[in-house]
Each structure stands twice: as C-alpha cells, then as structure tokens.
Design an enzyme around this catalytic site. Structure first.
Site, PDB file in Angstrom:
ATOM      1  N   HIS A  45       0.840  -1.193   0.000  1.00 17.35           N
ATOM      2  CA  HIS A  45       0.000   0.000   0.000  1.00 17.35           C
ATOM      3  C   HIS A  45       0.880   1.250   0.000  1.00 17.35           C
ATOM      4  O   HIS A  45       2.092   1.170   0.083  1.00 17.35           O
ATOM      5  CB  HIS A  45      -0.948   0.003   1.207  1.00 17.35           C
ATOM      6  N   ARG A  46       0.212   2.390  -0.079  1.00 16.83           N
ATOM      7  CA  ARG A  46       0.856   3.697   0.085  1.00 16.83           C
ATOM      8  C   ARG A  46      -0.081   4.547   0.920  1.00 16.83           C
ATOM      9  O   ARG A  46      -1.210   4.152   1.195  1.00 16.83           O
ATOM     10  CB  ARG A  46       1.175   4.334  -1.266  1.00 16.83           C
TER      11      ARG A  46
END
Length: 121
Positions: A45-46
């Site tokens: 993810h970010r």
C-alpha cells in the site's frame, strides 16, 4: 524517495544501546512491530499523509518501493538503521529471514482512509 537514517548506538561489554532521538522527520504517533514473519509479503500500500520509519530489529527483509516514477529495493538488515518511507510511496516487505522482526514508527494514528491499496502502474 525513501532514504536511510543511521541511528546512534553505543556498545560496551553490556550490549548495544540504540537511540532514536531527534532524528526522525516527524513525531511518532504510532508504533507497531511484526513478528513470526514467513514467506508471505506484508505492506502492499501507500499513504496519503503518513510518513513511516521502518527498522529491522532482528534479521533481515527486503523493502520494495515505488514513488510513481522510480522503483527501488532496499535490504534492511541492520537494527541501527531506519528507512524513512515518504508520503505516497508504494511499499511492500518480503524475503524475511527466519526470526525477522519489523518495527514501524508512524507519523499518524491509524486511519483506514489514509491507505491506498492500488499500486502505481
């Protein structure tokens, strides 16, 4: 892009003391650690706001990073180093050694809406 901070450490016959004091580019709002790691990836993810410091407290693992333009792989295997992952950098963790422990120091409290699970193209 992500970068490494070398942490101060002091070694004598009693052991090694590692200090995280006034070196992070953010105030720590949350921390967590992951143990019992296996062959499965973590992360993936970010973030929209969160900046994260990652430390391999024990063992080693690889951090895959992508900022939308550049890809990078960093092996963390030194408990006296902290990898700073900037806002918006896609990251995932893999290639864990036996007994690896991943410590995260986060700039925000947990907020599910801060996570983007779609990687960059």
């Amino acid at each position: 892009m992500a970068y490494i901070i070398d942490l101060d450490n002091y070694k004598d016959e009693r052991g090694t003391l590692t200090v995280i004091d006034h070196v992070l580019p953010f105030k720590i709002k949350r921390s967590y650690y992951i143990t019992d790691l296996n062959h499965l990836e973590r992360g993936g993810h970010r973030h929209l706001e969160l900046v994260e410091g990652i430390i391999a407290l024990h063992g080693s693992f690889t951090v895959g990073l992508h900022d939308g333009t550049k890809r990078q792989e960093i092996v963390l295997d030194n408990p006296h180093q902290c990898l700073i992952i900037e806002v918006g950098e896609w990251h995932h963790f893999y290639n864990f050694s036996l007994g690896a422990i991943l410590l995260s120091l986060a700039s925000t409290h947990y907020d599910h809406s801060d996570y983007i699970y779609e990687p960059y193209s």
